[in-house]
Design a protein around this motif. Structure first.
Motif, PDB file in Angstrom:
ATOM      1  N   GLU A   1       0.830  -1.210   0.000  1.00 36.75           N
ATOM      2  CA  GLU A   1       0.000   0.000   0.000  1.00 36.75           C
ATOM      3  C   GLU A   1       0.862   1.257   0.000  1.00 36.75           C
ATOM      4  OE1 GLU A   1      -3.573   0.207   0.337  1.00 36.75           O
ATOM      5  OE2 GLU A   1      -3.632  -1.944  -0.060  1.00 36.75           O
ATOM      6  N   SER A   2       1.974   1.208   0.744  1.00 35.38           N
ATOM      7  CA  SER A   2       2.839   2.388   0.802  1.00 35.38           C
ATOM      8  C   SER A   2       4.288   1.975   1.066  1.00 35.38           C
ATOM      9  CB  SER A   2       2.368   3.375   1.874  1.00 35.38           C
ATOM     10  OG  SER A   2       2.568   2.842   3.163  1.00 35.38           O
ATOM     11  N   ILE A   3       5.177   2.833   0.612  1.00 35.07           N
ATOM     12  CA  ILE A   3       6.612   2.657   0.839  1.00 35.07           C
ATOM     13  C   ILE A   3       7.131   3.965   1.423  1.00 35.07           C
ATOM     14  CG2 ILE A   3       8.876   2.235  -0.195  1.00 35.07           C
ATOM     15  CD1 ILE A   3       7.404   0.740  -2.474  1.00 35.07           C
ATOM     16  N   LYS A   4       7.794   3.850   2.555  1.00 36.51           N
ATOM     17  CA  LYS A   4       8.432   5.014   3.187  1.00 36.51           C
ATOM     18  C   LYS A   4       9.932   4.858   3.006  1.00 36.51           C
ATOM     19  CE  LYS A   4       4.779   5.598   6.548  1.00 36.51           C
ATOM     20  NZ  LYS A   4       4.387   5.611   7.941  1.00 36.51           N
ATOM     21  N   ILE A   5      10.543   5.880   2.418  1.00 35.83           N
ATOM     22  CA  ILE A   5      11.985   5.856   2.170  1.00 35.83           C
ATOM     23  C   ILE A   5      12.617   6.977   2.975  1.00 35.83           C
ATOM     24  CG2 ILE A   5      13.798   5.953   0.423  1.00 35.83           C
ATOM     25  CD1 ILE A   5      11.566   5.362  -1.657  1.00 35.83           C
ATOM     26  N   HIS A   6      13.644   6.636   3.747  1.00 37.06           N
ATOM     27  CA  HIS A   6      14.379   7.640   4.516  1.00 37.06           C
ATOM     28  C   HIS A   6      15.849   7.605   4.099  1.00 37.06           C
ATOM     29  CE1 HIS A   6      15.516  10.282   7.773  1.00 37.06           C
ATOM     30  NE2 HIS A   6      16.539   9.474   7.971  1.00 37.06           N
ATOM     31  N   PHE A   7      16.393   8.783   3.829  1.00 36.23           N
ATOM     32  CA  PHE A   7      17.797   8.927   3.439  1.00 36.23           C
ATOM     33  C   PHE A   7      18.575   9.610   4.555  1.00 36.23           C
ATOM     34  CE2 PHE A   7      15.226   9.307  -0.413  1.00 36.23           C
ATOM     35  CZ  PHE A   7      15.791   8.357  -1.236  1.00 36.23           C
ATOM     36  N   ASP A   8      19.653   8.992   5.009  1.00 39.16           N
ATOM     37  CA  ASP A   8      20.635   9.656   5.857  1.00 39.16           C
ATOM     38  C   ASP A   8      21.750  10.088   4.918  1.00 39.16           C
ATOM     39  OD1 ASP A   8      19.385   9.429   8.342  1.00 39.16           O
ATOM     40  OD2 ASP A   8      20.273   7.471   8.756  1.00 39.16           O
ATOM     41  N   ILE A   9      21.912  11.397   4.774  1.00 38.63           N
ATOM     42  CA  ILE A   9      22.863  11.953   3.813  1.00 38.63           C
ATOM     43  C   ILE A   9      24.037  12.535   4.572  1.00 38.63           C
ATOM     44  CG2 ILE A   9      23.177  13.568   1.902  1.00 38.63           C
ATOM     45  CD1 ILE A   9      20.039  13.486   1.631  1.00 38.63           C
ATOM     46  N   LYS A  10      25.213  11.981   4.326  1.00 41.31           N
ATOM     47  CA  LYS A  10      26.419  12.433   5.011  1.00 41.31           C
ATOM     48  C   LYS A  10      27.257  13.250   4.042  1.00 41.31           C
ATOM     49  CE  LYS A  10      30.415  10.810   7.585  1.00 41.31           C
ATOM     50  NZ  LYS A  10      31.161   9.650   8.066  1.00 41.31           N
ATOM     51  N   GLY A  11      27.726  14.391   4.521  1.00 41.96           N
ATOM     52  CA  GLY A  11      28.573  15.226   3.690  1.00 41.96           C
ATOM     53  C   GLY A  11      29.034  16.458   4.450  1.00 41.96           C
TER      54      GLY A  11
ATOM     55  N   VAL B   1       5.055   3.348  -9.980  1.00 43.76           N
ATOM     56  CA  VAL B   1       4.101   2.863  -8.974  1.00 43.76           C
ATOM     57  C   VAL B   1       3.135   3.933  -8.487  1.00 43.76           C
ATOM     58  CG1 VAL B   1       5.688   1.052  -8.214  1.00 43.76           C
ATOM     59  CG2 VAL B   1       5.612   3.222  -6.956  1.00 43.76           C
ATOM     60  N   LEU B   2       3.361   5.204  -8.853  1.00 52.80           N
ATOM     61  CA  LEU B   2       2.451   6.264  -8.413  1.00 52.80           C
ATOM     62  C   LEU B   2       1.037   5.962  -8.876  1.00 52.80           C
ATOM     63  CD1 LEU B   2       4.359   9.640  -8.871  1.00 52.80           C
ATOM     64  CD2 LEU B   2       3.785   8.452  -6.763  1.00 52.80           C
ATOM     65  N   GLY B   3       0.087   6.209  -8.001  1.00 53.88           N
ATOM     66  CA  GLY B   3      -1.305   5.895  -8.291  1.00 53.88           C
ATOM     67  C   GLY B   3      -1.707   4.538  -7.746  1.00 53.88           C
ATOM     68  N   SER B   4      -0.714   3.672  -7.501  1.00 58.67           N
ATOM     69  CA  SER B   4      -0.971   2.353  -6.924  1.00 58.67           C
ATOM     70  C   SER B   4      -0.401   2.238  -5.521  1.00 58.67           C
ATOM     71  CB  SER B   4      -0.340   1.260  -7.784  1.00 58.67           C
ATOM     72  OG  SER B   4      -0.863   1.266  -9.074  1.00 58.67           O
ATOM     73  N   ILE B   5       0.773   2.810  -5.339  1.00 62.00           N
ATOM     74  CA  ILE B   5       1.486   2.727  -4.067  1.00 62.00           C
ATOM     75  C   ILE B   5       1.866   4.139  -3.639  1.00 62.00           C
ATOM     76  CG2 ILE B   5       3.548   1.863  -2.882  1.00 62.00           C
ATOM     77  CD1 ILE B   5       3.617  -0.431  -4.940  1.00 62.00           C
ATOM     78  N   GLU B   6       1.546   4.488  -2.401  1.00 70.09           N
ATOM     79  CA  GLU B   6       1.943   5.789  -1.866  1.00 70.09           C
ATOM     80  C   GLU B   6       3.424   5.727  -1.509  1.00 70.09           C
ATOM     81  OE1 GLU B   6       1.092   8.676   1.982  1.00 70.09           O
ATOM     82  OE2 GLU B   6      -0.061   6.849   1.750  1.00 70.09           O
ATOM     83  N   VAL B   7       4.202   6.658  -2.024  1.00 68.55           N
ATOM     84  CA  VAL B   7       5.634   6.710  -1.743  1.00 68.55           C
ATOM     85  C   VAL B   7       5.932   8.032  -1.038  1.00 68.55           C
ATOM     86  CG1 VAL B   7       7.971   6.686  -2.711  1.00 68.55           C
ATOM     87  CG2 VAL B   7       6.167   5.318  -3.793  1.00 68.55           C
ATOM     88  N   THR B   8       6.549   7.936   0.143  1.00 70.18           N
ATOM     89  CA  THR B   8       6.957   9.140   0.873  1.00 70.18           C
ATOM     90  C   THR B   8       8.453   9.060   1.130  1.00 70.18           C
ATOM     91  OG1 THR B   8       6.403   8.115   2.998  1.00 70.18           O
ATOM     92  CG2 THR B   8       4.719   9.502   1.983  1.00 70.18           C
ATOM     93  N   GLU B   9       9.100  10.230   1.030  1.00 66.06           N
ATOM     94  CA  GLU B   9      10.543  10.302   1.228  1.00 66.06           C
ATOM     95  C   GLU B   9      10.867  11.330   2.306  1.00 66.06           C
ATOM     96  OE1 GLU B   9       9.137  11.210  -1.802  1.00 66.06           O
ATOM     97  OE2 GLU B   9       9.802   9.772  -3.283  1.00 66.06           O
ATOM     98  N   THR B  10      11.805  10.982   3.159  1.00 64.61           N
ATOM     99  CA  THR B  10      12.318  11.903   4.180  1.00 64.61           C
ATOM    100  C   THR B  10      13.827  11.819   4.162  1.00 64.61           C
ATOM    101  OG1 THR B  10      12.167  10.201   5.893  1.00 64.61           O
ATOM    102  CG2 THR B  10      10.274  11.697   5.663  1.00 64.61           C
ATOM    103  N   PHE B  11      14.471  12.800   4.807  1.00 68.63           N
ATOM    104  CA  PHE B  11      15.933  12.756   4.879  1.00 68.63           C
ATOM    105  C   PHE B  11      16.422  13.402   6.170  1.00 68.63           C
ATOM    106  CE2 PHE B  11      15.207  16.953   3.129  1.00 68.63           C
ATOM    107  CZ  PHE B  11      16.206  17.741   3.711  1.00 68.63           C
ATOM    108  N   LYS B  12      17.649  13.066   6.500  1.00 64.51           N
ATOM    109  CA  LYS B  12      18.343  13.658   7.624  1.00 64.51           C
ATOM    110  C   LYS B  12      19.772  13.915   7.177  1.00 64.51           C
ATOM    111  CE  LYS B  12      19.788  12.668  12.378  1.00 64.51           C
ATOM    112  NZ  LYS B  12      19.792  11.650  13.431  1.00 64.51           N
ATOM    113  N   ILE B  13      20.297  15.078   7.527  1.00 66.83           N
ATOM    114  CA  ILE B  13      21.681  15.415   7.195  1.00 66.83           C
ATOM    115  C   ILE B  13      22.582  14.920   8.310  1.00 66.83           C
ATOM    116  CG2 ILE B  13      23.321  17.305   6.860  1.00 66.83           C
ATOM    117  CD1 ILE B  13      20.994  18.917   5.624  1.00 66.83           C
ATOM    118  N   ILE B  14      23.600  14.180   7.936  1.00 66.63           N
ATOM    119  CA  ILE B  14      24.596  13.667   8.884  1.00 66.63           C
ATOM    120  C   ILE B  14      25.919  14.372   8.553  1.00 66.63           C
ATOM    121  CG2 ILE B  14      25.761  11.622   9.791  1.00 66.63           C
ATOM    122  CD1 ILE B  14      22.721  11.414  10.054  1.00 66.63           C
ATOM    123  N   GLU B  15      26.440  15.137   9.487  1.00 64.34           N
ATOM    124  CA  GLU B  15      27.721  15.822   9.219  1.00 64.34           C
ATOM    125  C   GLU B  15      28.819  15.286  10.090  1.00 64.34           C
ATOM    126  OE1 GLU B  15      27.902  19.883   8.221  1.00 64.34           O
ATOM    127  OE2 GLU B  15      25.745  20.027   8.003  1.00 64.34           O
TER     128      GLU B  15
END
Length: 127
Positions: free
Chosen positions: A78-88, A113-127
């Motif tokens: 039904e849904s996919i949640k994607i989280h990115f930890d971005i280091k730089g 998959v849009l329209g069939s599966i809800e996709v949400t993306e979040t991120f966090k900056i890692i320094e």
């Protein structure tokens, strides 16, 4: 692509090696894991390219993907949640937000998959 039947599932031979697929993890990766992986890693690859074009110094991106499935409807995703930890170094949050929007528009797997599966993306900056 071609797939051949084996005990407990199927396999495909690709230039990088063999991929075993099965509904039982004893015999290979599950089909839903392939779908979630495709969406998450496609997004990560597109995000990486966009951040590089924005001249941000990205040292690493870790991706966590979670899927919510509906057991009453063939256990579909039904849904996919994607989280990115971005280091730089000296990463610009506003630019990353813009990059995330561009990533969503340019990732072929998310668009598929849009329209069939809800996709949400979040991120966090890692320094």
């Amino acid at each position: 692509m071609e797939f051949n039947m084996k005990d407990g599932g199927f396999y495909g031979d690709f230039s990088y090696g063999r991929l075993d697929i099965s509904g039982d993890e004893k015999y290979g990766i599950k089909p839903y894991q392939l779908l979630v992986s495709s969406v998450a890693v496609c997004s990560g690859g597109v995000l990486r390219k966009i951040l590089e074009k924005m001249r941000m110094e990205v040292q690493d991106i870790q991706i966590k993907a979670d899927a919510i499935r509906n057991i009453e409807k063939a256990n579909r995703i039904e849904s996919i949640k994607i989280h990115f930890d971005i280091k730089g170094k000296q990463l610009n949050e506003a630019k990353i937000v813009r990059a995330m929007n561009l990533t969503r528009k340019n990732c072929s797997m998310v668009q598929s998959v849009l329209g069939s599966i809800e996709v949400t993306e979040t991120f966090k900056i890692i320094e």
